[in-house]
Design an enzyme around this catalytic site. Structure first.
Site, PDB file in Angstrom:
ATOM      1  N   SER A 112       0.847  -1.188   0.000  1.00  0.00           N
ATOM      2  CA  SER A 112       0.000   0.000   0.000  1.00  0.00           C
ATOM      3  C   SER A 112       0.884   1.240   0.000  1.00  0.00           C
ATOM      4  O   SER A 112       1.980   1.235   0.579  1.00  0.00           O
ATOM      5  CB  SER A 112      -0.896   0.009   1.238  1.00  0.00           C
ATOM      6  OG  SER A 112      -1.500   1.274   1.419  1.00  0.00           O
ATOM      7  N   SER A 113       0.391   2.305  -0.611  1.00  0.00           N
ATOM      8  CA  SER A 113       1.174   3.541  -0.656  1.00  0.00           C
ATOM      9  C   SER A 113       1.284   4.212   0.705  1.00  0.00           C
ATOM     10  O   SER A 113       2.082   5.144   0.873  1.00  0.00           O
ATOM     11  CB  SER A 113       0.558   4.520  -1.658  1.00  0.00           C
ATOM     12  OG  SER A 113      -0.772   4.847  -1.289  1.00  0.00           O
ATOM     13  N   CYS A 114       0.532   3.741   1.703  1.00  0.00           N
ATOM     14  CA  CYS A 114       0.637   4.335   3.038  1.00  0.00           C
ATOM     15  C   CYS A 114       1.955   3.981   3.724  1.00  0.00           C
ATOM     16  O   CYS A 114       2.250   4.479   4.817  1.00  0.00           O
ATOM     17  CB  CYS A 114      -0.533   3.911   3.920  1.00  0.00           C
ATOM     18  SG  CYS A 114      -0.489   2.183   4.430  1.00  0.00           S
ATOM     19  N   TYR A 141      -1.223  -0.090  10.103  1.00  0.00           N
ATOM     20  CA  TYR A 141      -1.353  -0.829   8.840  1.00  0.00           C
ATOM     21  C   TYR A 141      -0.074  -0.678   8.019  1.00  0.00           C
ATOM     22  O   TYR A 141       0.416  -1.648   7.425  1.00  0.00           O
ATOM     23  CB  TYR A 141      -2.554  -0.290   8.069  1.00  0.00           C
ATOM     24  CG  TYR A 141      -2.820  -0.949   6.744  1.00  0.00           C
ATOM     25  CD1 TYR A 141      -3.296  -2.251   6.671  1.00  0.00           C
ATOM     26  CD2 TYR A 141      -2.607  -0.256   5.551  1.00  0.00           C
ATOM     27  CE1 TYR A 141      -3.558  -2.856   5.456  1.00  0.00           C
ATOM     28  CE2 TYR A 141      -2.872  -0.851   4.333  1.00  0.00           C
ATOM     29  CZ  TYR A 141      -3.343  -2.149   4.286  1.00  0.00           C
ATOM     30  OH  TYR A 141      -3.600  -2.742   3.082  1.00  0.00           O
ATOM     31  N   LYS A 145       2.566  -3.549   6.484  1.00  0.00           N
ATOM     32  CA  LYS A 145       2.888  -3.666   5.066  1.00  0.00           C
ATOM     33  C   LYS A 145       4.384  -3.521   4.807  1.00  0.00           C
ATOM     34  O   LYS A 145       4.952  -4.210   3.947  1.00  0.00           O
ATOM     35  CB  LYS A 145       2.097  -2.627   4.264  1.00  0.00           C
ATOM     36  CG  LYS A 145       0.629  -2.968   4.121  1.00  0.00           C
ATOM     37  CD  LYS A 145       0.436  -4.262   3.339  1.00  0.00           C
ATOM     38  CE  LYS A 145      -1.018  -4.593   3.095  1.00  0.00           C
ATOM     39  NZ  LYS A 145      -1.180  -5.852   2.322  1.00  0.00           N
ATOM     40  N   HIS A 184     -12.961   3.697   3.021  1.00  0.00           N
ATOM     41  CA  HIS A 184     -12.015   4.710   2.572  1.00  0.00           C
ATOM     42  C   HIS A 184     -12.763   5.911   1.989  1.00  0.00           C
ATOM     43  O   HIS A 184     -13.977   5.876   1.804  1.00  0.00           O
ATOM     44  CB  HIS A 184     -11.063   4.120   1.530  1.00  0.00           C
ATOM     45  CG  HIS A 184     -10.073   3.157   2.104  1.00  0.00           C
ATOM     46  ND1 HIS A 184     -10.195   1.786   1.973  1.00  0.00           N
ATOM     47  CD2 HIS A 184      -8.952   3.359   2.829  1.00  0.00           C
ATOM     48  CE1 HIS A 184      -9.186   1.196   2.577  1.00  0.00           C
ATOM     49  NE2 HIS A 184      -8.408   2.115   3.105  1.00  0.00           N
TER      50      HIS A 184
END
Length: 323
Positions: A112-114, A141, A145, A184
């Site tokens: 994920s880009s987070c 999260y 990841k 989201h």
């Protein structure tokens, strides 16, 4: 060079019922890969290590895509930080270690880009990982990841295991979660504006200031990117071990809300509650590495929104028919 995957491969898509996993299954089938393995949570609990090992021993996949994860929006991440960290770590560790030990030839891990720092230089390059503090509202999260990415890198470095990772930007499309509090931003806006339009409300109030910038990728584009990476991408030991997936184009949340309002037919006013968190001020991915390999997103946001709103409404009608 021999093909990295073939139609004869037994491809296990973990998380096939989720938005990303189902899109990956659709893309694989469109590309001619019909020998797919799937398992619902009732059939296989990925948090149960021994169960995962037994399942792999019985079904013997040769290629695995790990798209299973516990996901949610800002409120869900803030409310259940331990759940987001523990459940995702269990899923990733059980699956990735079992994939490696059971002789699977190729693994694709979906991140994920987070994972990137809150104030990373924009657009965000892959080498920004671990260069600054994370966005506090989803750090649990993100840490899970990051651990998955690094486990894949470590197995490739120490054991030569063929594990690759892709980092998608914000996703939307078929199979999204439209829960009123745990979804989201884009599906939450679709539900909110749809319901307001149905009621004929004069206004809708959205969280934050509307100024943060976000990038959105239709989930079917992600599915195509995953197939492309499985077929074509084999990084060398000194090359980047994970790649960003996105459109490379962002817009403000205010612009997004206006686009969703138009797509749903809402004609009232939009108000902003600045007491609510905005999250990261800007999160735009640098997608040049994947583009250099030959892949780019194809579904424009306007078209994707139109399709997604129609699918959301079709789903509501089907629920009403069943009731």
């Amino acid at each position: 060079m021999a093909a990295l995957i073939t139609p004869a491969d037994r491809i296990f898509v973990a998380g096939h019922r989720g938005m990303a996993g189902s899109a990956i299954c659709r893309a694989l089938q469109r590309a001619g890969y019909s020998n797919l393995l799937t398992a619902s949570r009732a059939e296989l609990d990925l948090e149960d290590g021994p169960a995962v090992q037994r399942w792999f021993a019985e079904h013997q996949p040769t290629v695995v895509v790990l798209a299973a994860a516990k996901v949610g929006g800002i409120q869900a991440n803030n409310t259940y930080p331990a759940d987001f960290l523990l459940e995702n770590l269990k899923i990733q560790t059980n699956v990735i270690e079992t994939v490696w030990r059971s002789g699977v030839r190729r693994l694709l891990f979906l991140g994920s880009s987070c994972i990137y720092p809150k104030f990373a230089e924009q657009p965000i390059r892959e080498d920004a990982l671990l260069t600054g503090p994370l966005e506090p509202t989803n750090e649990w999260y993100a840490i899970a990841k990051i651990t998955g990415i690094k486990l894949c890198e470590a197995l490739r470095r120490q054991h030569g295991f063929d594990a690759i990772s892709l980092m998608p930007t914000n996703l939307y499309g078929p199979g999204d979660n439209y829960h009123p509090t745990n979804s989201h931003v884009l599906p939450a806006l679709i539900r909110r504006f749809h319901e307001a339009a149905e009621r004929g409300d004069a206004s809708v109030t959205c969280w934050g200031t509307g100024t943060p910038l976000r990038e959105f990728l239709h989930v079917d584009d992600l599915g195509e990117a995953c197939v492309f990476a499985l077929e074509h991408w084999q990084p060398g030991p000194e090359e980047q071990q994970f790649l960003n997936v996105g459109t490379g184009v962002d817009l403000t949340i205010r612009e997004l809300a206006e686009a969703v309002a138009a797509a749903t037919g809402f004609q009232g006013e939009i108000h902003w509650d600045a007491s609510k968190p905005d999250g990261t001020p800007k999160k735009q991915l640098d997608v040049s590495l994947l583009a250099e390999l030959g892949w780019r997103a194809r579904i424009p946001l306007a078209e994707g929104l139109r399709r997604t709103v129609a699918e959301f409404r079709d789903g509501l009608q089907q629920q009403e028919v069943r009731l």
